[in-house]
Scaffold this active site. Structure first.
Site, PDB file in Angstrom:
ATOM      1  N   HIS A 270       0.807  -1.145  -0.347  1.00 54.10           N
ATOM      2  CA  HIS A 270      -0.044   0.145   0.026  1.00 54.10           C
ATOM      3  C   HIS A 270       0.864   1.233  -0.421  1.00 54.10           C
ATOM      4  O   HIS A 270       0.541   1.565   0.422  1.00 54.10           O
ATOM      5  CB  HIS A 270      -0.707   0.009   1.609  1.00 54.10           C
ATOM      6  CG  HIS A 270      -2.291  -0.683   0.796  1.00 54.10           C
ATOM      7  ND1 HIS A 270      -3.090  -1.113   0.143  1.00 54.10           N
ATOM      8  CD2 HIS A 270      -1.986  -2.307   1.484  1.00 54.10           C
ATOM      9  CE1 HIS A 270      -4.030  -1.956   0.578  1.00 54.10           C
ATOM     10  NE2 HIS A 270      -2.928  -2.796   1.396  1.00 54.10           N
ATOM     11  N   ASP A 330      -0.942  -5.402   5.806  1.00 56.73           N
ATOM     12  CA  ASP A 330      -1.224  -6.135   5.080  1.00 56.73           C
ATOM     13  C   ASP A 330      -1.195  -6.010   3.485  1.00 56.73           C
ATOM     14  O   ASP A 330      -0.459  -6.150   3.280  1.00 56.73           O
ATOM     15  CB  ASP A 330      -3.339  -5.740   5.552  1.00 56.73           C
ATOM     16  CG  ASP A 330      -3.210  -4.428   5.244  1.00 56.73           C
ATOM     17  OD1 ASP A 330      -2.546  -3.398   5.183  1.00 56.73           O
ATOM     18  OD2 ASP A 330      -4.004  -4.350   4.417  1.00 56.73           O
ATOM     19  N   GLU A 331      -1.464  -7.224   3.202  1.00 53.70           N
ATOM     20  CA  GLU A 331      -1.797  -7.656   1.511  1.00 53.70           C
ATOM     21  C   GLU A 331      -0.580  -6.952   0.691  1.00 53.70           C
ATOM     22  O   GLU A 331      -0.748  -6.681   0.098  1.00 53.70           O
ATOM     23  CB  GLU A 331      -2.954  -6.799   1.604  1.00 53.70           C
ATOM     24  CG  GLU A 331      -4.268  -6.709   1.326  1.00 53.70           C
ATOM     25  CD  GLU A 331      -5.671  -5.878   1.101  1.00 53.70           C
ATOM     26  OE1 GLU A 331      -6.631  -6.605   1.036  1.00 53.70           O
ATOM     27  OE2 GLU A 331      -5.544  -5.028   1.293  1.00 53.70           O
ATOM     28  N   VAL A 332       0.403  -7.817   1.130  1.00 54.87           N
ATOM     29  CA  VAL A 332       1.636  -7.101   0.759  1.00 54.87           C
ATOM     30  C   VAL A 332       1.321  -8.664  -0.965  1.00 54.87           C
ATOM     31  O   VAL A 332       2.062 -10.004   0.370  1.00 54.87           O
ATOM     32  CB  VAL A 332       2.760  -7.765   1.981  1.00 54.87           C
ATOM     33  CG1 VAL A 332       4.030  -7.600   1.410  1.00 54.87           C
ATOM     34  CG2 VAL A 332       2.781  -6.737   2.847  1.00 54.87           C
ATOM     35  N   GLU A 383      -2.323  -9.781   9.202  1.00 55.50           N
ATOM     36  CA  GLU A 383      -1.577 -11.052   8.854  1.00 55.50           C
ATOM     37  C   GLU A 383       0.149 -11.039   9.393  1.00 55.50           C
ATOM     38  O   GLU A 383       0.866 -11.811   9.331  1.00 55.50           O
ATOM     39  CB  GLU A 383      -1.235 -10.287   6.906  1.00 55.50           C
ATOM     40  CG  GLU A 383      -2.031 -10.274   5.794  1.00 55.50           C
ATOM     41  CD  GLU A 383      -2.559  -8.890   6.852  1.00 55.50           C
ATOM     42  OE1 GLU A 383      -3.744  -8.713   5.467  1.00 55.50           O
ATOM     43  OE2 GLU A 383      -4.372  -8.874   7.298  1.00 55.50           O
TER      44      GLU A 383
END
Length: 536
Positions: A270, A330-332, A383
């Site tokens: 992000h 998150d969301e890597v 995460e």
């Protein structure tokens, strides 16, 4: 919304004076309370009792004053500001529909005002709310009184007179962390929109503004240390940024309402907007043996990355006074890391094999150490915990993923490991559906998982989240309220407050109250308010 050790906006020791006493009043005051009808109280207090005795409030004579011996007198600007705000709320417009079966006499005794007595020897009027703030209070017209809750007890009779019934309330929040996330990256939110929603948060007893201030799309935070981050990463370098003055205004506005401001600077993913203003921060992606021209997450193998983070978070720690910073995590997406030959070589040298979660863990652990050196605690998305990152004991794990059973299992795993947890999964308010979706938000409970009593105590609360892909200043407020109010009651009221029909009745009235206070909260269903919203 302030600690009883400082100034409790909902919990100040008070007394009433100027009551016209006579035998009939004394006789009525001696009656036992009947079962409460709740009226329009929101969130519902822990214990409420209402008597069939009404007092009249006259705008010209009613005053809120410091009581004799109060440790917070006229010099407590926080308290004086609250007096002015709630005087406007009480006398500024039509009050909510009165509770049923009211005494209809017209010769009501007159309540001349409220004396507010702060008993703590160090009221801390100029300090910021914290995670340890004590928000418990009691309300009675002869005991403790909280201004927001008192304002919700005031109603109008058929002749326009302002009245309040004799009421006793003992109240305290179920959870210490009652948060609301707003996203100012995907769409820029003007400062006045943020302030209006902070005001509404206070009306609903939220006490944490989780400011997701930057993301892939834009970097509107104006950094003094790295001005190019907003100069090159914001949608517009002058009109779509939050200046140091803007940030200070938001933090102070929140402080006066007992709201903590926790910023989120989410990395290593992000971060596309970060790379526009900080060369070499992001990982170059490769197509075969050649750079593709695109970039992935923060480059975790360069010393320059950590030098940058050290300087940035030193500034963030100085600007934001709260004890915590949200670090995301998150969301890597590992795709770019896998394509980069330097990253692959580093992985081999470290013995990570092809487990890129270990590379992410290395980065997060170094970042946690950097933030810890600024004397701030860290909040991270789930995460980071799931990937086995070594965390400090005071880290807060923010759960946001999965279906009902999946997030319950996650809450159980996090607390079984001894970490404190926040829940957001069932409260993603950007997910909308036709009908009264607030009912589902109302029924979700942060402690609804299999675990011991000790595990349940590690749940310190939760947050409603409104992500910004489809909201900006035009529709954010009505999409948010009163749906977020359902989350507010779940995080404040007793665990057994689950009657959705009763909640509907009170929330409908509370929504009307928000309209009266200038908040364009959307309707729950077909209905009307005594005074409708008249536009901006």
């Amino acid at each position: 919304m302030f600690s009883s050790n400082v100034f409790v906006l909902w919990g100040v020791l008070s007394s009433c004076w100027g009551l016209r006493q006579d035998a009939r009043v004394d006789e009525e005051l001696a009656r036992s309370p009947r079962p409460s009808k709740w009226g329009s109280l929101w969130p519902l207090p822990q214990r409420v009792a209402t008597f069939d005795v009404s007092f009249k409030l006259a705008a010209a004579s009613f005053q809120m004053l410091d009581g004799n011996g109060s440790s917070a007198g006229p010099s407590c600007s926080l308290l004086q500001d609250a007096y002015r705000r709630y005087d406007k709320y009480i006398f500024g417009g039509v009050k909510p529909e009165r509770p049923r079966a009211r005494d209809r006499r017209t010769d009501f005794p007159v309540l001349m005002g409220l004396q507010v007595l702060i008993t703590d020897p160090e009221p801390e009027c100029d300090q910021y709310p914290s995670v340890t703030s004590d928000e418990s209070f009691q309300i009675s017209l002869d005991l403790f009184l909280g201004l927001e809750t008192f304002s919700q007890l005031v109603y109008e009779d058929d002749f326009g007179a302002k009245l309040v019934n004799w009421t006793q309330i003992s109240d305290y929040p179920r959870f210490a962390h009652r948060g609301l996330l707003l996203d100012t990256s995907r769409h820029f939110l003007p400062v006045k929109v943020i302030l209006a929603n902070l005001e509404t948060m206070a009306m609903n007893k939220f006490n944490v503004f989780h400011w997701h201030i930057v993301d892939d799309q834009s970097f509107p935070y104006m950094s003094r240390t790295f001005p190019d981050l907003s100069q090159k990463g914001a949608y517009h370098p002058y009109t779509h940024v939050y200046t140091p003055s803007d940030v200070k205004t938001i933090i102070e506005f929140a402080r006066l309402r007992g709201i903590r401001v926790i910023p989120e600077f989410d990395t290593p993913g992000h971060t596309q907007s970060w790379g526009k203003g900080q060369a070499g921060l992001l990982t170059p992606c490769f197509a075969g043996s050649r750079p593709s021209g695109s970039f992935g997450p923060v480059n975790p193998i360069l010393n320059s990355t950590y030098d940058f983070m050290r300087r940035l978070f030193r500034e963030v720690a100085a600007v934001f006074p709260d004890d915590y910073v949200h670090l995301g995590g998150d969301e890597v997406d590992f795709t770019c890391w896998k394509s980069n030959p330097d990253i692959r070589t580093f992985m081999e040298q470290q013995g990570f094999g092809k487990n890129y979660s270990k590379l992410e863990s290395l980065y997060i652990q170094r970042l946690l150490d950097i933030v810890s050196s600024t004397e701030k605690g860290s909040i991270i998305w789930q995460e980071v915990f799931d990937n086995g990152v070594k965390l400090k004991a005071d880290a807060l794990i923010h759960v946001w993923k999965g279906t009902g059973q999946q997030y319950r299992n996650e809450m159980a795993n996090v607390t079984a490991a001894g970490y404190r947890a926040l829940l957001s999964t069932p409260w993603y308010l950007n997910r909308i559906a036709y009908g009264q979706d607030w009912r589902g938000h109302y029924k979700a409970d942060p402690q609804d998982f299999q675990g011991t009593a000790a595990q349940k105590k590690l749940v310190i609360g939760g947050e409603a989240c409104l992500w910004g892909e489809y909201v900006d200043a035009t529709n954010l407020t009505p999409r948010l309220w009163p749906r977020a109010s359902a989350v507010a009651e779940r995080l404040w009221s007793a665990q057994n407050v689950t009657d959705v029909d009763d909640a509907y009745d009170r929330l409908s009235s509370h929504r009307c109250r928000m309209l009266e206070r200038g908040i364009p909260a959307e309707p729950l269903f077909s209905s009307f308010c005594p005074r409708e919203f008249e536009g901006i």
